[in-house]
Motif scaffolding. Structure first.
Motif, mmCIF file in Angstrom:
data_model
loop_
_atom_site.group_PDB
_atom_site.id
_atom_site.type_symbol
_atom_site.label_atom_id
_atom_site.label_comp_id
_atom_site.label_asym_id
_atom_site.label_seq_id
_atom_site.Cartn_x
_atom_site.Cartn_y
_atom_site.Cartn_z
ATOM 1 N N VAL A 148 -6.043 -2.055 -5.680
ATOM 2 C CA VAL A 148 -5.373 -0.947 -6.176
ATOM 3 C C VAL A 148 -4.386 0.089 -5.088
ATOM 4 O O VAL A 148 -4.877 -0.170 -3.878
ATOM 5 C CB VAL A 148 -6.387 0.129 -6.776
ATOM 6 C CG1 VAL A 148 -7.158 0.898 -5.612
ATOM 7 C CG2 VAL A 148 -5.715 1.389 -7.469
ATOM 8 N N GLN A 149 -3.482 0.420 -5.609
ATOM 9 C CA GLN A 149 -2.555 1.193 -4.801
ATOM 10 C C GLN A 149 -2.242 2.543 -5.570
ATOM 11 O O GLN A 149 -2.465 2.465 -6.814
ATOM 12 C CB GLN A 149 -1.092 0.834 -4.462
ATOM 13 C CG GLN A 149 -1.142 -0.525 -3.765
ATOM 14 C CD GLN A 149 0.383 -1.245 -3.788
ATOM 15 O OE1 GLN A 149 1.322 -0.485 -3.487
ATOM 16 N NE2 GLN A 149 0.530 -2.442 -3.855
ATOM 17 N N ARG A 150 -1.847 3.746 -5.154
ATOM 18 C CA ARG A 150 -1.743 4.840 -5.639
ATOM 19 C C ARG A 150 -0.462 5.544 -5.185
ATOM 20 O O ARG A 150 -0.371 5.731 -3.858
ATOM 21 C CB ARG A 150 -3.036 5.726 -5.700
ATOM 22 C CG ARG A 150 -2.704 7.027 -6.363
ATOM 23 C CD ARG A 150 -4.062 7.768 -6.539
ATOM 24 N NE ARG A 150 -3.986 9.188 -7.171
ATOM 25 C CZ ARG A 150 -5.027 10.131 -7.274
ATOM 26 N NH1 ARG A 150 -6.032 9.587 -6.699
ATOM 27 N NH2 ARG A 150 -4.705 11.130 -7.901
ATOM 28 N N THR A 151 0.447 6.152 -5.842
ATOM 29 C CA THR A 151 1.526 6.842 -5.646
ATOM 30 C C THR A 151 1.560 8.398 -6.528
ATOM 31 O O THR A 151 1.387 8.269 -7.675
ATOM 32 C CB THR A 151 2.662 6.290 -5.771
ATOM 33 O OG1 THR A 151 2.718 5.017 -4.928
ATOM 34 C CG2 THR A 151 3.926 7.000 -5.411
ATOM 35 N N GLU A 152 1.325 9.457 -5.828
ATOM 36 C CA GLU A 152 1.585 10.709 -6.378
ATOM 37 C C GLU A 152 2.941 11.076 -6.054
ATOM 38 O O GLU A 152 3.672 11.127 -5.022
ATOM 39 C CB GLU A 152 0.878 11.777 -5.773
ATOM 40 C CG GLU A 152 0.940 13.058 -6.527
ATOM 41 C CD GLU A 152 -0.166 13.693 -6.096
ATOM 42 O OE1 GLU A 152 -0.318 14.196 -4.969
ATOM 43 O OE2 GLU A 152 -1.341 14.367 -7.132
ATOM 44 N N LEU A 153 3.782 11.584 -7.434
ATOM 45 C CA LEU A 153 5.068 11.824 -7.372
ATOM 46 C C LEU A 153 5.405 13.362 -7.316
ATOM 47 O O LEU A 153 4.686 14.027 -8.273
ATOM 48 C CB LEU A 153 6.040 11.117 -8.661
ATOM 49 C CG LEU A 153 5.753 9.719 -8.774
ATOM 50 C CD1 LEU A 153 6.352 9.250 -10.141
ATOM 51 C CD2 LEU A 153 6.314 9.030 -7.831
#
Length: 305
Positions: free
Chosen positions: A267-272
């Motif tokens: 998993v990767q995660r990006t918050e915009l």
């Protein structure tokens, strides 16, 4: 978790006037699933959430079409995929709808928004053909699915009381401005009735009318009922997953991403920064599609450099 800033010069993500091709596949239970297709390159399927059709993803699709072949199905019950709601409906039928399009297109990449993100995660767990998937704020209610409100919504739809049903939707999803929480429900129903009359008179342009989309939300809430409290089964997902969300989104959606980040094996995660739940939609629907497209391009191309 990586936080990505929103561009202040976004505008429309593409001035391309490339036309869509239109096609259809037949799902296992006989449902016709219509779709749009645009672009060239590796195949990506965009799975819509509630209250939208392929048209809501127009700008996101065009932004991705510069390097991918993009498929935009209308989920069952709306747009090009008419289907009357059946209380026996389950998330497995939605996965079958996606599976038949993946088989036809050869696509190995999937993006899902909201309830479409729940379908995408379930499909990624069940279908080895999905190599990578990105999901934007799947609505998991880790503290308990609001079953009473969903039952009220289903009853209001059954009785044809769309104004009340639309008010109930906000009680479930918590996406409307916070000030509305202080407005008495009768006043909200009155205002919503006026909105529905206006939408019916002037139409919605390229978008499906609210009177069509609102009853189709029964399909979306069934996804939530089927999978909305538990995410433990997603430990079995072997594909690479990108979790996406916005800084302006409700806390329960952020909590779901927090939990998924600890469970998913790859998993990767990006918050915009500066966007909310509607970010993948067209700019005229409150979205920031180019911001989302940048994250998707980066993730889907990572091992192809």
């Amino acid at each position: 978790m990586m936080t990505e800033a929103r561009s202040g010069r976004e505008g429309h993500p593409s001035t391309s006037i490339e036309p869509y091709a239109v096609g259809a596949v037949t799902s296992r239970d006989g449902t016709t699933i219509g779709y749009r297709q645009i672009g060239r390159g590796p195949g990506v399927v965009l799975v819509q959430g509630a209250m939208g059709t392929a048209a809501n993803f127009d700008q996101l699709a065009r932004a991705l079409a510069r390097g991918f072949t993009v498929y935009l199905p209308d989920r069952r019950g709306r747009g090009m995929s008419p289907r009357a709601y059946d209380a026996a409906h389950s998330i497995e039928r939605e996965v079958e709808d996606l599976e038949v399009l993946l088989s036809r297109s050869g696509a190995e990449l999937v993006f899902g928004l909201s309830s479409g993100a729940i379908i995408t995660l379930e499909a990624t767990r069940a279908l080895p053909s999905i190599r990578k998937a990105a999901v934007y704020e799947p609505p998991f209610y880790l503290e308990g699915v609001p079953l009473d409100l969903i039952a009220r919504f289903n009853d209001e739809i059954r009785r044809g009381n769309l104004a009340s049903a639309l008010v109930t939707v906000n009680d479930i999803v918590h996406l409307a401005p916070g000030l509305l929480a202080a407005v008495p429900r009768p006043l909200l129903r009155l205002a919503t009735s006026g909105f529905l009359r206006l939408d019916g008179r002037r139409g919605s342009g390229q978008y499906a009318p609210v009177r069509e989309l609102l009853p189709a939300m029964r399909f979306d809430f069934k996804m939530v009922v089927d999978r909305g409290e538990s995410i433990a089964s997603f430990k079995a997902v072997d594909a690479e997953i990108l979790l996406l969300g916005g800084t302006k989104s409700p806390r329960y959606l952020k909590n779901a991403l927090d939990a998924l980040e600890t469970i998913l094996p790859k998993v990767q995660r990006t918050e915009l920064e500066g966007v909310g739940h509607e970010a993948p939609w067209n700019a005229d629907r409150g979205g920031s599609p180019e911001v989302v497209a940048r994250s998707l391009r980066r993730f889907f191309r990572e091992d192809r450099a």
